[in-house]
Design an enzyme around this catalytic site. Structure first.
Site, PDB file in Angstrom:
ATOM      1  N   TYR A   1       0.864  -1.192   0.000  1.00  0.00           N
ATOM      2  CA  TYR A   1       0.000   0.000   0.000  1.00  0.00           C
ATOM      3  C   TYR A   1       0.892   1.231   0.000  1.00  0.00           C
ATOM      4  CZ  TYR A   1      -3.416   3.458   1.504  1.00  0.00           C
ATOM      5  OH  TYR A   1      -4.219   4.566   1.574  1.00  0.00           O
TER       6      TYR A   1
ATOM      7  N   GLU B   1      -3.371   7.526  -4.058  1.00  0.00           N
ATOM      8  CA  GLU B   1      -3.204   6.207  -3.451  1.00  0.00           C
ATOM      9  C   GLU B   1      -2.954   5.127  -4.499  1.00  0.00           C
ATOM     10  OE1 GLU B   1      -6.133   4.547  -0.289  1.00  0.00           O
ATOM     11  OE2 GLU B   1      -6.659   3.531  -2.155  1.00  0.00           O
TER      12      GLU B   1
END
Ligand code: GDP
Ligand code: MN
Length: 415
Positions: free
Chosen positions: A122, A210
């Site tokens: 992530y 993101e």
């Protein structure tokens, strides 16, 4: 403002972040050709079909599917375009899917020493209000469980606050890459991606950039450490910065936005729908919040936050009413205006116009719900006189002397 994943991928690519090739389609018929096109250079063709909606959790909802043939791609497209997608991030009734991405599927390397686990990471940049800095957030535990990881094991998340002017520094990115467990040639690639993402975030006035997951592909003879690539991305942009990013504005998909909020935006109104039954029309954000507080204090529940701004036109006030009354839950309206730059007579005229024009679902015109109005400030006498003179058009109107009186009256009116 948000964008779709296929647009986010283009943006990543334009900053040099590697992303597998893909095509956006809007119909089942296009799936077969898109599959052939994106997989034409692959030894054994494998693609991924992904719903393009402004919500995550697609994988678990069955709206991210790996397909091996044009036929499977068509089936997946048919499923996604004819079913609503439901995930914890969508409204209860789900979202209609109007666009799909068909992309080259990536092979994800197995994580050494962790049975069944894949190399999914992530990576995100956002603004941390507490430290007043942009922060890089990264985790070795990327993929579809990241919310759970953040909740259960916050120590598995790495955060780096960035210098306001210098931005993310290469040595900081390297430290993160090592913490995440990147090895050999992967380190340089991961660092490059982190620096590019931080640069993109700053240059495009994002509020969120993101990548989840960032993956490592299996080793090959020309890339013995595999390759670090992005296979999903999500962006949000600061609406107040959009005026200097025509390229981003061009990516907006109005069909993905709340229709009432869109309409409000068009007329320069700040509108947020809430769960209660008392519609609020107020000028100024602070006054709007105070109005909501006092409604609650007297036992009521606001149906919305609506700030018509300091200099709203009659037209904007008319629109504000149509937005508030377009919410079927609204059983009463409180207008609370403090005339400063905004003149009370303009607001009063807006109320009268709105009442004259407003069409009820049964075809009749005029306001049916109780309307409590509190005016104070510039041209207040002219405003009150205007309302007084239009009593026949406003049969449900009650004038209030002050804020407490107004809150009590509207709470009593809705029961
Ligand atoms: P999200 O669930 O909406 O975040 O959609 P993602 O695009 O992140 O996909 C969810 C999960 O599906 C990922 O975490 C991967 O495990 C898997 N996935 C997505 N794309 C691919 C791909 O190209 N290849 C492989 N092997 N898995 C993929
Ligand atoms: Mn994802």
């Amino acid at each position: 403002m948000k964008i779709h994943e296929y647009q986010a991928r283009d943006l990543l690519r334009s900053y040099g972040i590697p992303v597998p090739e893909g095509r956006m389609i809007t119909s089942i018929e296009e799936a077969s050709a898109a599959f052939s096109e994106v997989t034409k250079d692959m030894g054994s063709p494998l693609a991924v079909v992904k719903a393009q909606v402004h919500a995550g959790g697609r994988g678990k909802a069955g709206f991210v599917k790996l397909v091996k043939s044009a036929k499977e791609a068509t089936e997946a497209a048919r499923f996604m375009l004819t079913n609503r997608m439901k995930s914890p991030q969508t409204p209860e009734e789900g979202l209609e899917v109007k666009r799909l991405l068909i992309a080259q599927a990536a092979d994800i390397a197995d994580r050494a020493g962790a049975k069944g686990a894949k190399e999914e990471f992530y990576l995100a940049v956002t603004t941390d209000r507490a430290s007043k800095r942009n922060v890089l957030i990264a985790s070795r535990e990327g993929g579809v469980e990241i919310e759970q990881v953040a909740h259960d094991r916050p120590d598995a998340i790495v955060k780096v606050g960035m210098h306001p002017i210098m931005g993310l520094q290469p040595h900081e990115a390297r430290e993160v890459a090592f913490k995440l467990g990147f090895k050999g040639k992967q380190v340089g690639q991961a660092v490059g991606i982190m620096l590019a993402l931080a640069k993109l975030y700053a240059e495009k006035d994002c509020t969120l950039a993101e990548i989840n997951p960032l993956i490592i592909t299996p080793a090959t003879s020309d890339a013995p450490d595999g390759r670090v690539i992005a296979i999903d991305a999500k962006f949000s942009f600061d609406d107040n910065g959009l005026f200097r990013h025509k390229d981003i504005v061009a990516m907006a998909d109005p069909t993905e936005e709340n229709p009432a909020e869109l309409k409000a935006q068009k007329f320069g109104l700040s509108y947020i729908a809430l769960d209660g039954n008392i519609g609020c029309l107020v000028n100024g954000a602070g006054l709007a919040m105070a109005t909501m507080d006092i409604i609650k204090h007297h036992g009521g529940e606001p149906a919305n936050f609506l700030d018509v701004g300091g200099s709203a036109s009659e037209e904007a006030v008319t629109e504000a009413f149509s937005i508030i009354l377009g919410d079927a839950a609204v059983k009463g309206v409180l207008v609370n205006i403090f005339g400063g730059i905004m003149r009370c007579d303009i607001i009063a005229q807006g109320i009268v116009n709105a009442a004259t024009k407003f069409k009820n679902p049964d075809g009749s015109t005029g306001f049916k719900v109780p309307l409590v109005v509190r005016l104070e400030g510039t041209n207040v006498d002219a405003g009150r006189k205007l309302l007084e003179g239009a009593k026949d058009k406003l049969p449900t109107l009650q004038a209030a002397t002050d804020l407490t009186d107004a809150a009590k009256k509207v709470c009593a009116a809705v029961g």
